[in-house]
Every structure is written in structure tokens, then in C-alpha cells.
Design an enzyme around this catalytic site. Structure first.
Site, short mmCIF file in Angstrom:
data_model
loop_
_atom_site.label_atom_id
_atom_site.label_comp_id
_atom_site.label_asym_id
_atom_site.label_seq_id
_atom_site.Cartn_x
_atom_site.Cartn_y
_atom_site.Cartn_z
N GLU A 198 69.31 -32.55 37.74
CA GLU A 198 69.08 -31.20 38.27
C GLU A 198 67.77 -30.66 37.69
O GLU A 198 67.41 -30.95 36.55
CB GLU A 198 70.23 -30.29 37.86
CG GLU A 198 70.10 -28.85 38.36
CD GLU A 198 71.22 -27.94 37.89
OE1 GLU A 198 71.52 -26.96 38.59
OE2 GLU A 198 71.79 -28.21 36.81
N LYS B 293 72.79 -26.50 46.29
CA LYS B 293 73.91 -26.28 45.37
C LYS B 293 74.80 -25.15 45.86
O LYS B 293 74.32 -24.03 46.11
CB LYS B 293 73.36 -25.97 43.98
CG LYS B 293 74.39 -25.83 42.88
CD LYS B 293 73.68 -25.61 41.55
CE LYS B 293 74.63 -25.50 40.40
NZ LYS B 293 73.91 -25.29 39.12
N CYS C 292 75.52 -30.27 39.35
CA CYS C 292 75.91 -29.61 38.10
C CYS C 292 77.22 -28.83 38.17
O CYS C 292 78.30 -29.42 38.14
CB CYS C 292 74.76 -28.74 37.61
SG CYS C 292 74.85 -28.33 35.83
#
Length: 275
Positions: A40, A113, A154
Site C-alpha cells: 500500500e 480501497k 490493508c
């Protein structure tokens, strides 16, 4: 099938970060990897938003993405760019976007995300990702030489419904690039990644940020590769650098026959609450 992971210590200068990334691409290809996985925020990690603002670009003009596309084509290797901070959110905010690049440098898939990290930790750390970033709206599975890859980033790791959707859509490898904090990493990183692999009967590849960064933050490291039975095939510890793992695709079918949990999944409605 050999893969490579780049465990990065990304800093505040995109040019320096791009140089480290392209060197990793070259080394991964030389080591026989089919695909390189990066963490990330591979292009820029800077919590000073005023300073970071000078470097932020949209997808078409981002220099790190352009450099990685050229490197993929030069070395004939696929790359999952874990994510980049980019302009282009529909409401004026940034996007935290991952890219799947093929061996000719073409972008095969994009993923924004979905779950944003808005937390206050007992250590006093406070993070409000949604203040700067717009969340994604859709899950993504892409065909690759490794098979169908499910994309995530993440904090998504904590939401098993996403990985259920990805494996239901055929994903046999789950990519979970991250920049985990040290307190949450020490508590949950290994157990959650192993759980996602076991639940999905899939390989999990998690390229991570590590160490003390130029902006003052510290990340957990321990880039992992986990097999469908939950066995850790690679743990890169704390040092930045390149790691390799060899995946056996037959392991997926073996594990799914041995424990056919995916076939046993059922849709469950709202529970009845007894009072």
C-alpha cells in the site's frame, strides 16, 4: 509459480520511491518471478498533507505508475502495485488505488480501497483516512497468470465479507498490500491473514511497508505469503527488500477437497433476536 514481494520503506520523495520500485521489478524478473507485489502507498508515504500535496497527481500523469508500467514492459513481468495516492475521487478527495499491470505494461485492473482506516489507538495514534480519501464501491477479481486474483488493501483485511465475495467470484489468490501500524500489526496481522487464507481456501499475498519512515510513522513489516491451509510460506520480518515464494496451484484444489467449506457456504438473512 514463483512470485516476488517488495517490502518497502516508502518515503516522501516519489522519484526516490520510483527508483526503488523499478529496481525491485528488475530483480524480481531476474529471479524468475511471474508477478511482483508491492505494498500500500508504494509511491508516496507522507502524513504531512501540505507537503504531500505538491506530489499528488491523477492516474494519467502519476510518475510512479508510469515508471512501473515501463518497467513491467521492459522486463516482461506482471506487477500488482499495492496502491498509490491519486487525485480523482468523485467528491474531490483522493483515491487509494491499486493497479494490476501485465507484462506488456497495460493496466488490467484497478481497485479503490473500500474500507477506510478511521481509528484512535490506545498508543495515542489517531488516523482519519476518510478525511482525505474517498472509499471504493466495488470488489475486483482479475485474471492473471497466477489464476484469478482478488484485490484488496490493508484495512480491508478486517472485513471477511469482502474476501467471501472475492472467493465466491472465483479468486484463488488474495492480494492484501498494507501499511499496518506496529500496535495493530503485532496484535492481528498474522492471525487475520492466516484466517483469510483458510476461509477462502486460497493463497494470500501481503506485501507490506516496514520500519521508520521519513514522515515519522512506523510500520509493522512482516510481508507474508500464506497457503490455502494457513501455512506461512514466507515472512519477511522487518528489513526492507525483495522476497520470493513458490506457489503450487495444485494446493488449492487439494485443500478445497480436504475441507470443502466454500461449497458449504449458505446465504444467511438477518438473525432473529430473542428478547
Amino acid at each position: 509459480m514463483r512470485i516476488a514481494l517488495f517490502q518497502a520503506q516508502t518515503g516522501i520523495d516519489p522519484a526516490a520511491n520510483a527508483s526503488a520500485l523499478t529496481q525491485a521489478v528488475e530483480a524480481a524478473a531476474a529471479g524468475g518471478a511471474i508477478m511482483l507485489f508491492t505494498p500500500e502507498m508504494s509511491g508516496l508515504l507522507d502524513r504531512d498533507r501540505a507537503r504531500a500535496e505538491r506530489h499528488l497527481r491523477d492516474e494519467e500523469t502519476d510518475p510512479v505508475l508510469s515508471a512501473l508500467r515501463r518497467a513491467a514492459a521492459e522486463h516482461g513481468i506482471w506487477i500488482h502495485v499495492g496502491s498509490l495516492a491519486l487525485r480523482g475521487g468523485s467528491d474531490g478527495r483522493l483515491v487509494n488505488r491499486g493497479f494490476l499491470i501485465d507484462g506488456e505494461g497495460a493496466i488490467r485492473a484497478r481497485y479503490d480501497k473500500i474500507h477506510l482506516f478511521d481509528v484512535d489507538l490506545p498508543t495515542g495514534e489517531s488516523w482519519r483516512e476518510s478525511a482525505a480519501y474517498a472509499g471504493g464501491k466495488r470488489a475486483v477479481v482479475a485474471e492473471t497468470p497466477l489464476g484469478p486474483v482478488g484485490l484488496s488493501i490493508c484495512y480491508d483485511l478486517r472485513f471477511p465479507d469482502l474476501y467471501r465475495a472475492l472467493s465466491n467470484a472465483g479468486a484463488t489468490l488474495l492480494s492484501i498490500p498494507a501499511a499496518f501500524t506496529v500496535p495493530t500489526g503485532e496484535a492481528h496481522w498474522h492471525v487475520l491473514l492466516r484466517a483469510r487464507a483458510i476461509e477462502a481456501g486460497a493463497f494470500v499475498v501481503a506485501a507490506a511497508q516496514t520500519g521508520c519512515h521519513e514522515d515519522g510513522r512506523e510500520t509493522y513489516g512482516h510481508s507474508l505469503v500464506v497457503d490455502p491451509w494457513g501455512e506461512v510460506l514466507l515472512d519477511m520480518g522487518l528489513e526492507p527488500g525483495l522476497g520470493f515464494a513458490d506457489l503450487d496451484p495444485a494446493r488449492i484444489e487439494e485443500v478445497r477437497r480436504r475441507l470443502p467449506a466454500i461449497r458449504h457456504r449458505r446465504s444467511i438473512g438477518e438473525p432473529e433476536v430473542m428478547r
